[in-house]
Write a protein that holds these residues in place. Structure first.
Motif, PDB file in Angstrom:
ATOM      1  N   GLU A  28       0.830  -1.214   0.000  1.00  0.00           N
ATOM      2  CA  GLU A  28       0.000   0.000   0.000  1.00  0.00           C
ATOM      3  C   GLU A  28       0.861   1.261   0.000  1.00  0.00           C
ATOM      4  O   GLU A  28       1.545   1.563   0.969  1.00  0.00           O
ATOM      5  CB  GLU A  28      -0.946   0.003   1.207  1.00  0.00           C
ATOM      6  N   ASN A  29       0.810   1.988  -1.109  1.00  0.00           N
ATOM      7  CA  ASN A  29       1.617   3.188  -1.285  1.00  0.00           C
ATOM      8  C   ASN A  29       1.353   4.227  -0.188  1.00  0.00           C
ATOM      9  O   ASN A  29       2.291   4.797   0.377  1.00  0.00           O
ATOM     10  CB  ASN A  29       1.348   3.795  -2.666  1.00  0.00           C
ATOM     11  N   ASN A  30       0.078   4.484   0.111  1.00  0.00           N
ATOM     12  CA  ASN A  30      -0.243   5.483   1.127  1.00  0.00           C
ATOM     13  C   ASN A  30       0.278   5.081   2.500  1.00  0.00           C
ATOM     14  O   ASN A  30       0.709   5.937   3.276  1.00  0.00           O
ATOM     15  CB  ASN A  30      -1.746   5.744   1.179  1.00  0.00           C
ATOM     16  N   ILE A  33       3.845   6.043   2.604  1.00  0.00           N
ATOM     17  CA  ILE A  33       3.972   7.491   2.786  1.00  0.00           C
ATOM     18  C   ILE A  33       3.801   7.832   4.267  1.00  0.00           C
ATOM     19  O   ILE A  33       4.583   8.603   4.834  1.00  0.00           O
ATOM     20  CB  ILE A  33       2.952   8.249   1.913  1.00  0.00           C
ATOM     21  N   HIS A  34       2.789   7.254   4.909  1.00  0.00           N
ATOM     22  CA  HIS A  34       2.561   7.507   6.342  1.00  0.00           C
ATOM     23  C   HIS A  34       3.732   6.994   7.174  1.00  0.00           C
ATOM     24  O   HIS A  34       4.127   7.629   8.161  1.00  0.00           O
ATOM     25  CB  HIS A  34       1.252   6.861   6.810  1.00  0.00           C
ATOM     26  N   GLU A  69      -5.227   3.689   8.299  1.00  0.00           N
ATOM     27  CA  GLU A  69      -4.775   3.228   6.978  1.00  0.00           C
ATOM     28  C   GLU A  69      -4.997   1.726   6.835  1.00  0.00           C
ATOM     29  O   GLU A  69      -5.409   1.250   5.769  1.00  0.00           O
ATOM     30  CB  GLU A  69      -3.306   3.592   6.775  1.00  0.00           C
ATOM     31  N   THR A  73      -7.511   0.072   4.141  1.00  0.00           N
ATOM     32  CA  THR A  73      -7.039  -0.947   3.196  1.00  0.00           C
ATOM     33  C   THR A  73      -7.912  -2.196   3.276  1.00  0.00           C
ATOM     34  O   THR A  73      -8.292  -2.758   2.242  1.00  0.00           O
ATOM     35  CB  THR A  73      -5.565  -1.299   3.474  1.00  0.00           C
ATOM     36  N   ALA A  98     -11.533   6.299   3.074  1.00  0.00           N
ATOM     37  CA  ALA A  98     -10.373   7.154   2.806  1.00  0.00           C
ATOM     38  C   ALA A  98     -10.513   8.492   3.525  1.00  0.00           C
ATOM     39  O   ALA A  98      -9.515   9.056   4.013  1.00  0.00           O
ATOM     40  CB  ALA A  98     -10.214   7.369   1.306  1.00  0.00           C
ATOM     41  N   LEU A 102      -7.898  10.548   6.006  1.00  0.00           N
ATOM     42  CA  LEU A 102      -7.549  11.955   5.790  1.00  0.00           C
ATOM     43  C   LEU A 102      -7.836  12.800   7.026  1.00  0.00           C
ATOM     44  O   LEU A 102      -7.017  13.649   7.412  1.00  0.00           O
ATOM     45  CB  LEU A 102      -8.306  12.500   4.574  1.00  0.00           C
ATOM     46  N   ALA A 105      -5.130  12.090   9.449  1.00  0.00           N
ATOM     47  CA  ALA A 105      -3.857  12.634   8.985  1.00  0.00           C
ATOM     48  C   ALA A 105      -3.799  14.144   9.206  1.00  0.00           C
ATOM     49  O   ALA A 105      -2.763  14.681   9.632  1.00  0.00           O
ATOM     50  CB  ALA A 105      -3.632  12.292   7.514  1.00  0.00           C
TER      51      ALA A 105
END
Length: 124
Positions: A28-30, A33-34, A69, A73, A98, A102, A105
């Motif tokens: 998972e790309n996000n 990033i986290h 996250e 997912t 999602a 956000l 985040a």
């Protein structure tokens, strides 16, 4: 079962959770990033020698964002299994999950800003 807690079953559960964490960051790309943001914040906390209370706030924010996250997912994967084709309700489910990430985040950024901006300003 030997006693009130089944130790082998509990150990299997931890192993499954570990696999889930591994898969989260592997695929998972996000999440990656986290994780990078988390590492940067931890190094900043060490550099600025933040207080124990500030560490608690940072750790809570990190745990909340990474957990959100993971939940997002899981919801997305389940939604894809239910309907691989576009479906307006599935889109709402995915978008709402999602949105939860956000929201957390943004909260984490605000907490980080309150903790770190004054410390960065003292450098100048």
């Amino acid at each position: 079962m030997n006693g009130p807690i089944n130790i082998p079953k509990a150990l299997r559960s931890f192993r499954y959770a570990g696999v889930g964490i591994y898969n989260l960051f592997r695929f998972e790309n996000n999440a990656r990033i986290h994780l990078i943001a988390c590492i940067v914040v931890v190094f900043a906390g060490i550099f600025f020698q933040i207080s124990p209370v500030e560490w608690l706030l940072i750790v809570i924010q990190i745990a909340l964002v990474l957990s959100a996250e993971a939940f997002n997912t899981a919801i997305e994967k389940l939604a894809d299994l239910v309907s691989a084709d576009y479906h307006p309700v599935i889109k709402i489910v995915k978008d709402t999950a999602a949105a939860g990430v956000l929201i957390l985040a943004v909260s984490a950024v605000i907490v980080g800003a309150v903790i770190f901006i004054p410390k960065v300003l003292l450098l100048f």
